[in-house]
Write a protein that holds these residues in place. Sequence first.
Motif, PDB file in Angstrom:
ATOM      1  N   VAL A  48       4.362   9.748  14.464  1.00  0.00           N
ATOM      2  CA  VAL A  48       4.172   9.179  13.136  1.00  0.00           C
ATOM      3  C   VAL A  48       5.124   9.856  12.154  1.00  0.00           C
ATOM      4  O   VAL A  48       5.270  11.074  12.148  1.00  0.00           O
ATOM      5  N   GLY A  49       5.784   9.029  11.371  1.00  0.00           N
ATOM      6  CA  GLY A  49       6.742   9.547  10.400  1.00  0.00           C
ATOM      7  C   GLY A  49       6.247   9.369   8.977  1.00  0.00           C
ATOM      8  O   GLY A  49       5.081   9.056   8.724  1.00  0.00           O
ATOM      9  N   ARG A  50       7.167   9.518   8.052  1.00  0.00           N
ATOM     10  CA  ARG A  50       6.832   9.401   6.639  1.00  0.00           C
ATOM     11  C   ARG A  50       6.629   7.935   6.262  1.00  0.00           C
ATOM     12  O   ARG A  50       7.329   7.060   6.737  1.00  0.00           O
ATOM     13  N   ASP A  51       5.638   7.664   5.409  1.00  0.00           N
ATOM     14  CA  ASP A  51       5.364   6.324   4.874  1.00  0.00           C
ATOM     15  C   ASP A  51       5.220   5.286   5.983  1.00  0.00           C
ATOM     16  O   ASP A  51       5.779   4.199   5.918  1.00  0.00           O
ATOM     17  N   ALA A  52       4.471   5.642   7.026  1.00  0.00           N
ATOM     18  CA  ALA A  52       4.262   4.710   8.139  1.00  0.00           C
ATOM     19  C   ALA A  52       3.565   3.446   7.646  1.00  0.00           C
ATOM     20  O   ALA A  52       2.611   3.503   6.874  1.00  0.00           O
ATOM     21  N   ALA A  53       4.067   2.298   8.083  1.00  0.00           N
ATOM     22  CA  ALA A  53       3.511   0.976   7.748  1.00  0.00           C
ATOM     23  C   ALA A  53       3.560   0.671   6.256  1.00  0.00           C
ATOM     24  O   ALA A  53       2.858  -0.204   5.771  1.00  0.00           O
ATOM     25  N   GLY A  54       4.405   1.372   5.531  1.00  0.00           N
ATOM     26  CA  GLY A  54       4.498   1.132   4.104  1.00  0.00           C
ATOM     27  C   GLY A  54       5.656   0.220   3.732  1.00  0.00           C
ATOM     28  O   GLY A  54       6.448  -0.199   4.570  1.00  0.00           O
ATOM     29  N   MET A  55       5.732  -0.118   2.463  1.00  0.00           N
ATOM     30  CA  MET A  55       6.832  -0.905   1.924  1.00  0.00           C
ATOM     31  C   MET A  55       6.831  -0.731   0.410  1.00  0.00           C
ATOM     32  O   MET A  55       5.901  -0.159  -0.166  1.00  0.00           O
ATOM     33  N   LYS A  56       7.873  -1.229  -0.215  1.00  0.00           N
ATOM     34  CA  LYS A  56       7.937  -1.180  -1.666  1.00  0.00           C
ATOM     35  C   LYS A  56       7.134  -2.339  -2.260  1.00  0.00           C
ATOM     36  O   LYS A  56       7.062  -3.412  -1.689  1.00  0.00           O
ATOM     37  N   GLY A  57       6.550  -2.102  -3.407  1.00  0.00           N
ATOM     38  CA  GLY A  57       5.860  -3.161  -4.109  1.00  0.00           C
ATOM     39  C   GLY A  57       6.837  -4.215  -4.599  1.00  0.00           C
ATOM     40  O   GLY A  57       8.005  -3.922  -4.887  1.00  0.00           O
ATOM     41  N   SER A  58       6.367  -5.446  -4.678  1.00  0.00           N
ATOM     42  CA  SER A  58       7.220  -6.531  -5.167  1.00  0.00           C
ATOM     43  C   SER A  58       7.261  -6.498  -6.692  1.00  0.00           C
ATOM     44  O   SER A  58       6.567  -5.708  -7.343  1.00  0.00           O
ATOM     45  N   MET A  59       8.039  -7.385  -7.264  1.00  0.00           N
ATOM     46  CA  MET A  59       8.116  -7.459  -8.722  1.00  0.00           C
ATOM     47  C   MET A  59       6.870  -8.106  -9.319  1.00  0.00           C
ATOM     48  O   MET A  59       6.723  -8.191 -10.535  1.00  0.00           O
ATOM     49  N   GLU A  60       5.951  -8.555  -8.465  1.00  0.00           N
ATOM     50  CA  GLU A  60       4.670  -9.099  -8.928  1.00  0.00           C
ATOM     51  C   GLU A  60       3.552  -8.071  -8.850  1.00  0.00           C
ATOM     52  O   GLU A  60       2.409  -8.362  -9.185  1.00  0.00           O
ATOM     53  N   ALA A  61       3.869  -6.871  -8.379  1.00  0.00           N
ATOM     54  CA  ALA A  61       2.850  -5.841  -8.208  1.00  0.00           C
ATOM     55  C   ALA A  61       2.322  -5.366  -9.557  1.00  0.00           C
ATOM     56  O   ALA A  61       3.067  -5.251 -10.530  1.00  0.00           O
ATOM     57  N   VAL A  62       1.025  -5.078  -9.616  1.00  0.00           N
ATOM     58  CA  VAL A  62       0.429  -4.527 -10.823  1.00  0.00           C
ATOM     59  C   VAL A  62       0.934  -3.098 -11.048  1.00  0.00           C
ATOM     60  O   VAL A  62       1.138  -2.660 -12.173  1.00  0.00           O
ATOM     61  N   ALA A  63       1.131  -2.383  -9.949  1.00  0.00           N
ATOM     62  CA  ALA A  63       1.684  -1.029 -10.028  1.00  0.00           C
ATOM     63  C   ALA A  63       2.736  -0.868  -8.941  1.00  0.00           C
ATOM     64  O   ALA A  63       2.761  -1.622  -7.966  1.00  0.00           O
ATOM     65  N   HIS A  64       3.616   0.108  -9.108  1.00  0.00           N
ATOM     66  CA  HIS A  64       4.624   0.448  -8.094  1.00  0.00           C
ATOM     67  C   HIS A  64       5.577  -0.709  -7.808  1.00  0.00           C
ATOM     68  O   HIS A  64       5.920  -0.966  -6.653  1.00  0.00           O
ATOM     69  N   MET A  65       6.007  -1.405  -8.833  1.00  0.00           N
ATOM     70  CA  MET A  65       7.018  -2.428  -8.638  1.00  0.00           C
ATOM     71  C   MET A  65       8.306  -1.785  -8.132  1.00  0.00           C
ATOM     72  O   MET A  65       8.780  -0.802  -8.706  1.00  0.00           O
ATOM     73  N   LYS A 103       1.952   6.621  -1.171  1.00  0.00           N
ATOM     74  CA  LYS A 103       2.641   7.896  -1.145  1.00  0.00           C
ATOM     75  C   LYS A 103       3.065   8.204   0.284  1.00  0.00           C
ATOM     76  O   LYS A 103       2.312   7.980   1.236  1.00  0.00           O
ATOM     77  N   GLY A 104       4.270   8.702   0.441  1.00  0.00           N
ATOM     78  CA  GLY A 104       4.853   8.858   1.773  1.00  0.00           C
ATOM     79  C   GLY A 104       4.015   9.673   2.737  1.00  0.00           C
ATOM     80  O   GLY A 104       4.018   9.422   3.940  1.00  0.00           O
ATOM     81  N   GLU A 105       3.274  10.661   2.225  1.00  0.00           N
ATOM     82  CA  GLU A 105       2.494  11.542   3.104  1.00  0.00           C
ATOM     83  C   GLU A 105       1.103  10.997   3.431  1.00  0.00           C
ATOM     84  O   GLU A 105       0.410  11.539   4.304  1.00  0.00           O
ATOM     85  N   HIS A 106       0.681   9.940   2.759  1.00  0.00           N
ATOM     86  CA  HIS A 106      -0.709   9.487   2.902  1.00  0.00           C
ATOM     87  C   HIS A 106      -1.023   8.964   4.297  1.00  0.00           C
ATOM     88  O   HIS A 106      -2.075   9.269   4.860  1.00  0.00           O
ATOM     89  N   ALA A 107      -0.144   8.132   4.860  1.00  0.00           N
ATOM     90  CA  ALA A 107      -0.448   7.514   6.161  1.00  0.00           C
ATOM     91  C   ALA A 107      -0.644   8.570   7.239  1.00  0.00           C
ATOM     92  O   ALA A 107      -1.604   8.513   8.021  1.00  0.00           O
ATOM     93  N   ARG A 108       0.251   9.537   7.281  1.00  0.00           N
ATOM     94  CA  ARG A 108       0.157  10.583   8.303  1.00  0.00           C
ATOM     95  C   ARG A 108      -1.116  11.404   8.125  1.00  0.00           C
ATOM     96  O   ARG A 108      -1.806  11.730   9.092  1.00  0.00           O
ATOM     97  N   TYR A 109      -1.448  11.731   6.883  1.00  0.00           N
ATOM     98  CA  TYR A 109      -2.655  12.517   6.610  1.00  0.00           C
ATOM     99  C   TYR A 109      -3.916  11.737   7.001  1.00  0.00           C
ATOM    100  O   TYR A 109      -4.822  12.263   7.655  1.00  0.00           O
ATOM    101  N   VAL A 110      -3.978  10.466   6.574  1.00  0.00           N
ATOM    102  CA  VAL A 110      -5.162   9.649   6.871  1.00  0.00           C
ATOM    103  C   VAL A 110      -5.342   9.494   8.373  1.00  0.00           C
ATOM    104  O   VAL A 110      -6.460   9.587   8.895  1.00  0.00           O
TER     105      VAL A 110
END
Length: 744
Positions: free
Chosen positions: A365-382, A388-395
């Motif tokens: 497992v690496g950093r930000d596993a199964a993650g992506m950037k938010g789209s321009m329609e995102a309420v947050a993190h557009m 957060k990059g470390e969350h997937a590995r920790y969880v």
Amino acid sequence: LVMPNYEMTIEQSVQMLMDTLRKAGALEGGPTHPQGLPLPLGTAKEGDFVEDELIKKGAERTKLIAEAETLPKVLVGDIEINWLQVISEGWAAPLKGFLREGPLMQVLHFNSLQTDTFNRTGAVDLNTRPTDWNDYWTRGPDRMPLSVPITLPATDYTKEAIEASGKKAVALVDKDGRTLGVLRAPEIYEHRKEEIVTRCFGAIDMGHPYIKHIYDSGPWLIGGEIELISRIRYNDGLDRWRKTPKELYAEFEAKGADVVYAFQTRNPTHAGHAYLMKTGLTKLKEKGFKKPLLWLSPLGGWTKSDDVPLDVRVKQHQAIIDEGMLDEETTVMAIWPAPMIYGGPTEVQFHASSRRNAGASFFVVGRDAAGMKGSMEAVAHMDDDIYKGEHARYVLQMSPVLEDGSMGLISFDKFYYDKTDHQMKAMVESRKDDFISISGSKMRKLAAQHATPCPDPIPSDLLAANCIPPNFMVQTGWDIVCDYYADPEGKYLPWSKPIVDPLMADNTMAIGQFGDLSFELTFTEGGRSVSPWHDLTLRPAGYSVSPEEVNFVVEIPMFQTAKMEVNKELPYNPITQDKNKDGSPRYYTYGTPFFNYGLLPQTWEDPALCHNGACGDNDPLDVMEIGSSPLPMGAVVPVKVLGSLELIDEGETDHKIIAIRVDDPDAYRINDMSSLEYAKPGITEKLIDWLKMYKTSDGKGVNELAQEYPTTKTEAIGIIEECHQRWQALRSGGSNTHGFYLGR
């Protein structure tokens, strides 16, 4: 156990004893694998696999096919076919069907399912029985990981068809009209999309591709256990890399593996990945394993549109094995079949547990596993990382996936290219200037520029030098990557979608691939091309043809959802696939059509002919043939006219002639709309519902009918005669061809 402890250290003696007890099941109270590999979740007996139960063969398969023909149809989309493969092959064990409502609540709230494999508390069927909200006492003694919602969406049309049938099972049919299997004891429940999205993704982003898929799908979910007629195959040239968990166990056993670690890929593999994989082998040997094995596991299911296509990745991976970047003796490559949902910490748990179900004891497992950037329609993190990059590995480290001790993680920090020895490794702080960071974005830019090998000394700015350092990737693999990035819009296989040859009539010839806009079905007669619109006759040949008999040209076979139509502009008017506004091939999404659809040759709904403000739609007359079975695309079939319905489609008149083929088993007793309704109760209402509602599943409004009941047979014949005369005028007219190929 014979232990030559006089030749062994204390540690070796203890290890041999523990291995023997584990393989005998004495340490775990249940079945174990003879080589120490973890068994699939929920396994009651070593050697049992989900696919042996769910994918039918022989007489059972024949019986299932016959049963499916009698059942209401449920349309299964391409993404849901990926999930069907996941379920039927055992990747989501102990799951054996699409989630019922109660189990879905467990998945959303606990990322796991309560189970009772050995029926210790009478809850062995806890997740396969209908959901009972008043059962407060049945609990499974164990909890097994499942973190993603594996569901089957449906429209109102499908729900009503199931409920009206009175059947206790449904047939699962794909967009190409193929029956894939049967779902037992269907549980239909509300598709609470917001609840699923917020619980699973923890994000509000309508531009997120899988969230969009959820919101675009039907208002109902269907849960139930499945049985498949055959194993899911895609016929795309990549099936040899698709291996079931049962096949992978056999391959791991044949290689003598005592531990397997899975390395998931969504991008081309380079020296940095190879460094991680080889280091993984070393780490496992340091843990005492004798024959660790790498499972290179590229994502195979649905992925977002800007991800590297599946065929590019698989061919590139095979190249790095063939050319020795990875050792063939210690590496197995097999495609992982599930769709990516880009669910970050929630999804990565399934990535790990599903690999465990195929024999892996460790997951990289690496950093930000199964993650992506938010789209321009995102309420947050557009345009920024959703998670957060470390969350997937920790969880994952804290998740139920690791609770029984059968699976562990191999984690790595960032690595760099060492210019001094041309190897990837962790940075040595004392000589930072010797190291180069080669990110994924940098690799993509270099590939798009067809970067060539770097000369010595290796420059620090690779983009400016447009070169790739030695040993970064094998040459064949680099060529594959360069070819893709030089033409990313070319013809590729983005993810696992079935490639199917359509049901076609003998009098036709196809070019291009069905399901692609290049596909054309041309009609032939006596070795020459003919137009199905102009050269085929309206009436069948013969002296005894009655006025109600006409020739019907099949464009869309029953149960098939590809929107095929005679192309009015191309020479000889071949059948081609309609397209959506975004240029993609168009499919019906409302459900599985229960009729054959097509046109009457030598007819035309003239746009100059108007009634109550609606004018002809500029097409040949459409036909809905309500016989008993599918007819091949391109078939020319004599039918009896029964009546018609007048659709007002975006302000245009679009008559739908209702007919039945003259050789249908029911044709002798069906002669008009009244006898049709007597023979097939409720079919008129179904036809009206389809015409009014079929676009609503695409987010469009309800269609309008000129009247809520069909015309008589006589009136329908009059419409045909009028449109035939209009066609004659069009064909014999002057310079105004409306841009059509008229064959004159």
